[in-house]
Design an enzyme around this catalytic site. Structure first.
Site, PDB file in Angstrom:
ATOM      1  CB  CYS A 152       6.694  -7.053  23.965  1.00 50.17           C
ATOM      2  SG  CYS A 152       7.840  -5.974  24.853  1.00 50.17           S
ATOM      3  NE  ARG A 167       5.155  -9.191  26.879  1.00 47.94           N
ATOM      4  CZ  ARG A 167       3.979  -9.004  26.298  1.00 47.94           C
ATOM      5  NH1 ARG A 167       3.259 -10.062  25.955  1.00 47.94           N
ATOM      6  NH2 ARG A 167       3.545  -7.780  26.070  1.00 47.94           N
ATOM      7  CG  ASP A 185       2.144  -7.653  29.672  1.00 53.11           C
ATOM      8  OD1 ASP A 185       3.159  -7.536  30.396  1.00 53.11           O
ATOM      9  OD2 ASP A 185       1.503  -6.697  29.237  1.00 53.11           O
TER      10      ASP A 185
HETATM   11  P1  4NP Z   1       6.077  -5.606  27.783  1.00 55.75           P
HETATM   12  O1  4NP Z   1       5.249  -5.360  29.136  1.00 55.75           O
HETATM   13  O2  4NP Z   1       5.113  -5.359  26.654  1.00 55.75           O
HETATM   14  O3  4NP Z   1       6.497  -7.023  27.886  1.00 55.75           O
HETATM   15  O4  4NP Z   1       7.241  -4.609  27.786  1.00 55.75           O
HETATM   16  C1  4NP Z   1       4.597  -4.173  29.448  1.00 55.75           C
HETATM   17  C2  4NP Z   1       5.318  -3.058  29.803  1.00 55.75           C
HETATM   18  C3  4NP Z   1       4.662  -1.895  30.168  1.00 55.75           C
HETATM   19  C4  4NP Z   1       3.292  -1.859  30.141  1.00 55.75           C
HETATM   20  C5  4NP Z   1       2.562  -2.976  29.782  1.00 55.75           C
HETATM   21  C6  4NP Z   1       3.213  -4.131  29.417  1.00 55.75           C
HETATM   22  N1  4NP Z   1       2.633  -0.670  30.534  1.00 55.75           N
HETATM   23  O5  4NP Z   1       1.382  -0.710  30.658  1.00 55.75           O
HETATM   24  O6  4NP Z   1       3.285   0.371  30.736  1.00 55.75           O
END
Ligand code: 4NP
Length: 145
Positions: free
Chosen positions: A7, A13, A117
């Site tokens: 991800c 995720r 997300d």
């Molecule tokens: P992930 O979610 O891609 O599912 O781990 C996110 C985690 C952190 C961030 C964005 C999405 N961020 O902007 O730091």
């Protein structure tokens, strides 16, 4: 069999998919390695988001010992399947592939849909974890054929 979940941050995720499919494969006695990584380097070395840890725990999985990693091109050779959570992740990973064989390893985790997300919406963590758990059960069948 080596499967990589991907991800953006590798804290919400993909740690859920990593922990849940890994636990299901282990419970089935399958000799699979399931790991995860992010297309960004923002959370390298970080534990999963506490909201994902909590959502996983509610379903009976402990993902708290995972640590964030950044996707690197060497992973194309290391893993048999690279499952990405959304189309933005898909584009980011495909842009690093150098041949057809590498591109063919990359698929959407949900096959034809995206895992939303949840980072900016606390209420999404439980439904996302449930959606991921359901798909992991299907992936056990898909990849053990
Ligand atoms: P992930 O979610 O891609 O599912 O781990 C996110 C985690 C952190 C961030 C964005 C999405 N961020 O902007 O730091």
């Amino acid at each position: 069999m080596k499967i990589l979940m991907v991800c953006l941050g590798n804290i919400c995720r993909s740690p859920l998919a990593h922990g849940i499919l890994g636990a299901m494969a282990k419970a089935k006695g399958l000799n699979w390695t399931v790991e995860s990584a992010g297309t960004s380097n923002w959370h390298v070395g970080h534990a999963p988001d506490s909201r994902s840890v909590r959502a996983a725990k509610k379903l009976g999985y402990d993902i708290s010992s995972q640590r964030g990693r950044h996707f690197i091109a060497a992973f194309f050779d290391e893993y048999d399947h690279i499952l990405v959570m959304d189309r933005s992740n898909y584009r980011a990973i495909i842009s690093l592939a150098t041949d057809h064989q590498q591109k063919a390893k990359v698929e959407l985790f949900l096959a034809d849909d995206e895992v939303e997300d949840p980072y900016y919406d606390d209420l999404l963590f439980d439904p996302v974890a449930q959606q991921i758990e359901k798909r992991c059960a299907q992936l056990i069948d898909k990849f053990s054929k």
